[in-house]
Design a protein around this motif. Structure first.
Motif, mmCIF file in Angstrom:
data_model
loop_
_atom_site.group_PDB
_atom_site.id
_atom_site.type_symbol
_atom_site.label_atom_id
_atom_site.label_comp_id
_atom_site.label_asym_id
_atom_site.label_seq_id
_atom_site.Cartn_x
_atom_site.Cartn_y
_atom_site.Cartn_z
ATOM 1 N N LEU A 133 -63.038 -89.157 -44.346
ATOM 2 C CA LEU A 133 -63.676 -89.217 -43.032
ATOM 3 C C LEU A 133 -64.380 -87.909 -42.690
ATOM 4 O O LEU A 133 -65.481 -87.917 -42.126
ATOM 5 C CB LEU A 133 -62.628 -89.543 -41.963
ATOM 6 N N ALA A 134 -63.750 -86.795 -43.036
ATOM 7 C CA ALA A 134 -64.346 -85.487 -42.752
ATOM 8 C C ALA A 134 -65.675 -85.324 -43.487
ATOM 9 O O ALA A 134 -66.653 -84.808 -42.930
ATOM 10 C CB ALA A 134 -63.381 -84.372 -43.153
ATOM 11 N N LYS A 135 -65.710 -85.780 -44.744
ATOM 12 C CA LYS A 135 -66.942 -85.668 -45.526
ATOM 13 C C LYS A 135 -68.042 -86.552 -44.956
ATOM 14 O O LYS A 135 -69.194 -86.124 -44.800
ATOM 15 C CB LYS A 135 -66.667 -86.038 -46.981
ATOM 16 N N LEU A 136 -67.699 -87.795 -44.640
ATOM 17 C CA LEU A 136 -68.692 -88.712 -44.080
ATOM 18 C C LEU A 136 -69.213 -88.214 -42.734
ATOM 19 O O LEU A 136 -70.413 -88.295 -42.453
ATOM 20 C CB LEU A 136 -68.082 -90.107 -43.913
ATOM 21 N N ARG A 137 -68.303 -87.684 -41.930
ATOM 22 C CA ARG A 137 -68.709 -87.207 -40.609
ATOM 23 C C ARG A 137 -69.627 -85.990 -40.727
ATOM 24 O O ARG A 137 -70.657 -85.904 -40.052
ATOM 25 C CB ARG A 137 -67.465 -86.851 -39.791
ATOM 26 N N ARG A 186 -69.715 -98.840 -50.289
ATOM 27 C CA ARG A 186 -68.577 -99.573 -50.842
ATOM 28 C C ARG A 186 -67.439 -99.774 -49.851
ATOM 29 O O ARG A 186 -66.663 -100.708 -49.976
ATOM 30 C CB ARG A 186 -68.057 -98.846 -52.090
ATOM 31 N N THR A 187 -67.319 -98.879 -48.879
ATOM 32 C CA THR A 187 -66.236 -99.003 -47.902
ATOM 33 C C THR A 187 -66.776 -99.528 -46.577
ATOM 34 O O THR A 187 -67.983 -99.474 -46.314
ATOM 35 C CB THR A 187 -65.570 -97.640 -47.660
ATOM 36 N N GLU A 188 -65.865 -100.034 -45.737
ATOM 37 C CA GLU A 188 -66.268 -100.528 -44.422
ATOM 38 C C GLU A 188 -66.854 -99.400 -43.582
ATOM 39 O O GLU A 188 -67.798 -99.604 -42.820
ATOM 40 C CB GLU A 188 -65.066 -101.162 -43.709
#
Length: 229
Positions: free
Chosen positions: A125-129, A174-176
């Motif tokens: 989550l930290a990377k995506l954010r 690939r992920t929600e």
């Protein structure tokens, strides 16, 4: 400088008929840009932050103390010195010059441990954010209201395009969570639609066309999996 080399390598036609005409196409694509839904990105950022805070509470509870999750040294001490997860998991501990290896790749060896499961989700989550959700709004051009990437036609060894500043060809799917980030890309006008198209095995289809190979052509016409064939 390059003309003699192009002639020597028999690349003049490729250069003049394919690469040069593509320049203006890519320039128009860059100028057109891509619109993003800033309100959705703000919502996602808040949701990611809330989930990360909840995960941090669970991680601290499992660790028996609070620590800096983003500190590799503190994390390594908690996991391997205090909790000794390697003994419970049976996986080998990796070391670096400064201590324990706590990269995502290294932690995946201990993915059966509850604290590691939460750490991996937190890291994801930290990377995506940081890479997408919080980064995209600052990249929107104030004049156009869009993000304008740079398309590179002479970077990859395979001849495919790449993009940079930002890389819009690497948005997770690939992920929600990744799919929700993709939802932030919207048409430039309500009357328009975004279309996703994929040339299935295009290189092999071109190969079949140019070679005229009967078996290859027949396999495609029958809709077979060409790699299994």
């Amino acid at each position: 400088l390059f003309e003699p080399r192009l002639e020597e390598l028999d690349l003049e036609a490729l250069y003049h008929d394919v690469e040069v005409p593509l320049v203006s196409v890519l320039a128009r694509m860059e100028a057109r840009g891509v619109r993003v839904n800033l309100a959705l990105l703000a919502t996602l950022s808040a949701e990611f932050a809330a989930r990360m805070n909840a995960l941090a509470v669970e991680i601290f509870s499992l660790a028996g103390e609070e620590f800096n999750i983003n500190s590799t040294q503190q994390l390594g001490a908690i996991l391997f010195d205090k909790l000794q997860i390697h003994k419970a998991s049976g996986a080998r501990v990796r070391k670096t010059k400064t201590g324990y290896a706590t990269s995502v790749d290294a932690l995946e060896d201990f993915a059966d441990q509850p604290i590691v499961q939460r750490l991996l989700e937190y890291r994801g989550l930290a990377k995506l954010r940081g890479t997408y959700v919080d980064a995209f709004p600052s990249l929107v051009n104030p004049r156009t209201g869009k993000i304008h990437t740079s398309f590179n036609q002479t970077v990859t060894t395979t001849g495919r395009l790449s993009s940079s500043d930002p890389n819009l060809q690497n948005i997770p799917i690939r992920t929600e969570v990744g799919k929700r980030i993709r939802e932030a890309f919207v048409p430039s006008d309500p009357s328009r639609r975004l279309v996703c198209a994929d040339y299935s095995q295009i290189e092999l289809r071109i190969l079949a066309h140019f070679t005229g190979d009967e078996n290859l052509i027949a396999a495609f016409r029958r809709g077979e999996d060409i790699h299994r064939r």
